[in-house]
Design a protein around this motif. Structure first.
Motif, short mmCIF file in Angstrom:
data_model
loop_
_atom_site.label_atom_id
_atom_site.label_comp_id
_atom_site.label_asym_id
_atom_site.label_seq_id
_atom_site.Cartn_x
_atom_site.Cartn_y
_atom_site.Cartn_z
N TYR A 61 -96.36 13.69 5.43
CA TYR A 61 -95.26 12.71 5.49
C TYR A 61 -94.49 12.80 6.80
CZ TYR A 61 -96.39 11.54 0.73
OH TYR A 61 -97.07 11.12 -0.39
N ASP A 115 -94.15 9.61 9.21
CA ASP A 115 -92.86 9.13 9.72
C ASP A 115 -92.90 8.95 11.23
OD1 ASP A 115 -91.62 8.97 7.33
OD2 ASP A 115 -90.54 10.88 7.48
N LYS A 121 -99.19 5.87 -1.41
CA LYS A 121 -97.79 6.24 -1.17
C LYS A 121 -97.36 5.80 0.24
CE LYS A 121 -97.50 10.12 -4.36
NZ LYS A 121 -98.07 11.48 -4.38
N ALA A 122 -98.27 6.00 1.18
CA ALA A 122 -97.96 5.63 2.57
C ALA A 122 -97.77 4.12 2.67
CB ALA A 122 -99.08 6.09 3.50
N ALA A 173 -96.66 2.12 0.32
CA ALA A 173 -95.36 1.80 -0.28
C ALA A 173 -94.22 2.16 0.69
CB ALA A 173 -95.20 2.54 -1.60
N LEU A 174 -94.34 3.33 1.34
CA LEU A 174 -93.28 3.79 2.24
C LEU A 174 -93.18 2.95 3.50
CD1 LEU A 174 -93.80 7.66 2.05
CD2 LEU A 174 -91.75 6.40 1.31
N SER A 175 -94.34 2.51 4.00
CA SER A 175 -94.37 1.86 5.32
C SER A 175 -94.30 0.34 5.23
CB SER A 175 -95.66 2.23 6.04
OG SER A 175 -96.78 1.68 5.36
#
Ligand SMILES: *Cc1c(COP(=O)(O)O)cnc(C)c1O
Length: 232
Positions: A147, A151, A190-191, A193-195
């Motif tokens: 993560y 980022d 997950k990446a 969703a985050l990005s």
């Protein structure tokens, strides 16, 4: 050792058929799965044949790719993807040779790739390579550092993150291999969703495990041995 032209063509057809079968068996479309011909140690002649029907070519080493690019016809527009570990001091050379870097595995490399891409006024497509096998010899960022790397990559304006790559564990145990692939897929979701990026590439599966990788959601398989025979 050079392969017969027909051999390589037949092997690609067979792999495409196997991709189709694996995709169909789990309710997926074969057209959603790209085929990268992994051409390390093989000749430019063999690469040219593979380039006619593979979606992209994959090489591991900058030095080897450089020698091959000198002989490469400029009319052939195949995509070249770097799959092997990249050292900071070879980034500039790598960017002259490759369309994508699929083996982005550290913050340090991300920063260098971003800076050199900026100097070259290009945006470089990258995949983050994750180490899902837990084998320390394997390349890829450790799960615990994923993560942080994600980022940082998302702040790099000259890098375009397109997804993840992983190498499955060297094991014939189906559940071990599939667990690693499932882990990469979970991280990619997950990446995403985050990005809020599409991150449509999940590069996993090689000659001996691509069927399992497809079952676990691979959208890009990297095949060497099954196309060209074993490497010396
Ligand atoms: C060599 C290599 C491949 C191809 O492996 P095969 O088992 O020959 O299909 C795929 N991905 C990476 C990163 C490689 O280094």
């Amino acid at each position: 050792m050079n392969n017969d032209i027909n051999n390589i063509k037949n092997n690609i057809e067979n792999i495409r058929r196997a991709i189709e079968e694996s995709a169909t068996a789990c309710g997926r479309k074969a057209s959603d799965i790209k085929l990268v011909a992994v051409t390390k140690t093989h000749s430019v002649e063999e690469m040219l044949i593979a380039s006619e029907s593979a979606d992209a070519l994959g090489e591991n080493r900058v030095q080897e790719a450089m020698a091959k690019k000198r002989l490469w016809p400029s009319t052939n527009r195949s995509q070249w993807r770097l799959l092997g570990h990249l050292q900071n001091n070879k980034v500039r050379k790598a960017l002259q040779l490759f369309d994508t870097v699929d083996s982005l595995d550290s913050v340090d490399l991300a920063m260098t790739l971003n800076r050199v891409s900026q100097e070259m006024t290009r945006v470089t497509s990258v995949l983050i390579e994750v180490n899902t096998s837990g084998e320390s010899s394997k390349s890829g960022v450790a799960l615990g550092k994923f993560y942080e790397l994600l980022d940082r990559v998302l702040t790099c304006r000259n890098l375009s993150l397109e997804g993840l790559m992983t190498i499955g564990p060297l094991s014939e145990n189906e559940s071990d291999v599939r667990r690693a692939f499932a882990q990469a897929r979970a991280l990619s979701e997950k990446a995403r969703a985050l990005s809020a990026l599409p991150l449509s590439i999940l590069s996993m599966g090689m000659s001996y495990d691509f069927r399992w990788a497809i079952t676990e959601g691979s959208t890009m398989v990297r095949i060497g041995t099954a196309l060209f025979g074993s490497r010396e």
